[in-house]
Design a protein around this motif. Sequence first.
Motif, short mmCIF file in Angstrom:
data_model
loop_
_atom_site.label_atom_id
_atom_site.label_comp_id
_atom_site.label_asym_id
_atom_site.label_seq_id
_atom_site.Cartn_x
_atom_site.Cartn_y
_atom_site.Cartn_z
N PRO A 53 -7.92 2.06 0.03
CA PRO A 53 -6.99 1.20 0.77
C PRO A 53 -7.40 -0.27 0.72
N SER A 54 -6.43 -1.13 0.51
CA SER A 54 -6.68 -2.57 0.59
C SER A 54 -6.62 -2.99 2.06
N LYS A 55 -7.44 -3.96 2.43
CA LYS A 55 -7.58 -4.31 3.83
C LYS A 55 -7.01 -5.70 4.12
N LEU A 56 -6.43 -5.85 5.30
CA LEU A 56 -6.04 -7.14 5.82
C LEU A 56 -7.15 -7.68 6.71
N ASN A 57 -7.22 -9.00 6.84
CA ASN A 57 -8.21 -9.55 7.76
C ASN A 57 -7.65 -9.53 9.19
N ARG A 58 -8.47 -9.92 10.14
CA ARG A 58 -8.08 -9.82 11.55
C ARG A 58 -6.85 -10.66 11.88
N ARG A 73 7.19 -0.42 14.99
CA ARG A 73 8.00 0.78 15.17
C ARG A 73 7.54 1.94 14.29
N LEU A 74 6.59 1.68 13.41
CA LEU A 74 6.11 2.73 12.50
C LEU A 74 5.08 3.61 13.19
N ASN A 75 4.93 4.84 12.69
CA ASN A 75 3.87 5.69 13.21
C ASN A 75 2.52 5.28 12.61
N SER A 76 1.46 5.91 13.05
CA SER A 76 0.10 5.50 12.66
C SER A 76 -0.11 5.55 11.15
N LYS A 77 0.29 6.64 10.51
CA LYS A 77 0.10 6.77 9.06
C LYS A 77 0.93 5.74 8.31
N GLU A 78 2.16 5.53 8.75
CA GLU A 78 3.02 4.53 8.11
C GLU A 78 2.45 3.13 8.27
N ARG A 79 1.85 2.84 9.42
CA ARG A 79 1.21 1.53 9.61
C ARG A 79 0.06 1.33 8.64
N ASP A 80 -0.72 2.39 8.42
CA ASP A 80 -1.82 2.30 7.45
C ASP A 80 -1.27 1.96 6.06
N ASN A 81 -0.21 2.65 5.65
CA ASN A 81 0.40 2.39 4.35
C ASN A 81 0.98 0.98 4.29
N PHE A 82 1.58 0.55 5.40
CA PHE A 82 2.19 -0.77 5.44
C PHE A 82 1.13 -1.85 5.28
N ARG A 83 0.02 -1.74 6.00
CA ARG A 83 -1.05 -2.74 5.89
C ARG A 83 -1.62 -2.77 4.47
N HIS A 84 -1.82 -1.60 3.88
CA HIS A 84 -2.30 -1.54 2.50
C HIS A 84 -1.35 -2.27 1.56
N VAL A 86 0.93 -4.58 2.26
CA VAL A 86 0.95 -6.03 2.53
C VAL A 86 -0.27 -6.70 1.90
N ALA A 87 -1.43 -6.09 2.05
CA ALA A 87 -2.65 -6.64 1.46
C ALA A 87 -2.54 -6.71 -0.06
N LYS A 88 -2.01 -5.66 -0.68
CA LYS A 88 -1.84 -5.65 -2.13
C LYS A 88 -0.83 -6.71 -2.57
N PHE A 89 0.24 -6.85 -1.81
CA PHE A 89 1.26 -7.84 -2.15
C PHE A 89 0.69 -9.25 -2.08
N ILE A 90 -0.07 -9.53 -1.03
CA ILE A 90 -0.68 -10.85 -0.88
C ILE A 90 -1.61 -11.16 -2.05
N SER A 91 -2.41 -10.17 -2.44
CA SER A 91 -3.38 -10.40 -3.52
C SER A 91 -2.68 -10.51 -4.88
N ASP A 92 -1.49 -9.95 -4.99
CA ASP A 92 -0.77 -9.92 -6.27
C ASP A 92 0.03 -11.19 -6.53
N LYS A 93 0.34 -11.95 -5.48
CA LYS A 93 1.22 -13.11 -5.62
C LYS A 93 0.45 -14.42 -5.42
N ASN A 94 1.00 -15.47 -5.99
CA ASN A 94 0.47 -16.82 -5.80
C ASN A 94 1.33 -17.55 -4.78
N PHE A 95 0.72 -18.03 -3.71
CA PHE A 95 1.43 -18.75 -2.65
C PHE A 95 1.11 -20.24 -2.74
#
Length: 279
Positions: A53-58, A73-84, A86-95
């Motif tokens: 899993p990719s991690k987000l910072n605090r 509104r997501l359940n616990s497992k879905e939140r884990d997937n969502f954070r992963h 988002v972290a992958k998306f951030i690392s994949d794009k140039n802002f």
Amino acid sequence: MPQFLKTSFGLIPNIVLFSIVGFFVSKRIFRYVEQSYAEVKKKPLFLNFILIPSKLNREQIRVLDTQFQFYKRLNSKERDNFRHRVAKFISDKNFYGREDLEVTEEMRTLISATAVMLTFGFKDYSLPIIKTILIYPSSFYSKANEQLHKGEVNPMLGVIAFSWEDFKHGYDIENDNLNLGIHEFGHALHLNSYKKSDVSALIFRDAFKDLKRFLKSNDSKREELIKTKYFREYAYTNEFEFVAVLIECFFETPEEFKSTFPNIYDKVKEMLNFNFADY
């Protein structure tokens, strides 16, 4: 003694060559099975396979916890997937900030979370046609038509651009069917479905074709769309604006959308493969 085959690359052990061939054959078979499954079931064979899993910072997690209602509104497992994701998306794009705007963690997180929300039912959620995200303080001049824009997608350059002021305003009122981030990423999803051939792009494209056929064969439904004014007039500019507005309404006022136009709602849900948070 190992057996060798002579190829244009030199001498290769048989077992290595057979392994390489086997890998590519297996890959083609899996792709065929996956696409066949999607054509029948209208969804990917599987969505998530997370080895590490990719991690987000605090700060990024804090932004999701306090500012992104869909995530809450997501359940616990879905939140884990969502954070992963988002972290992958951030690392994949140039802002990049424009006009001396400093890109903050809030900007990276909310923009990425919007993209991940729209693609949460996709196997490939990275929107590969987008490489760069430009953030302006407010409306910006676009060379495309020499006008001020709040948002813009340029698939030729792999760029999506936002006015941060208008992006934030889209989340201030969550049920007005006006959300710049959802709208522009809706364009990106639509364009991606024509340029890519992964299973999620296929599902999106085929479901939208079905929706167009439904509307073309149902004159009364088309007239009803216009008369109710549930979808703003801008939706009828072209098919790309229509799709973007449909997706805005799907996320902003799902209950009203479902009760007013259930057939169209179901097709948008199929396009997005969306079965989360009571949608």
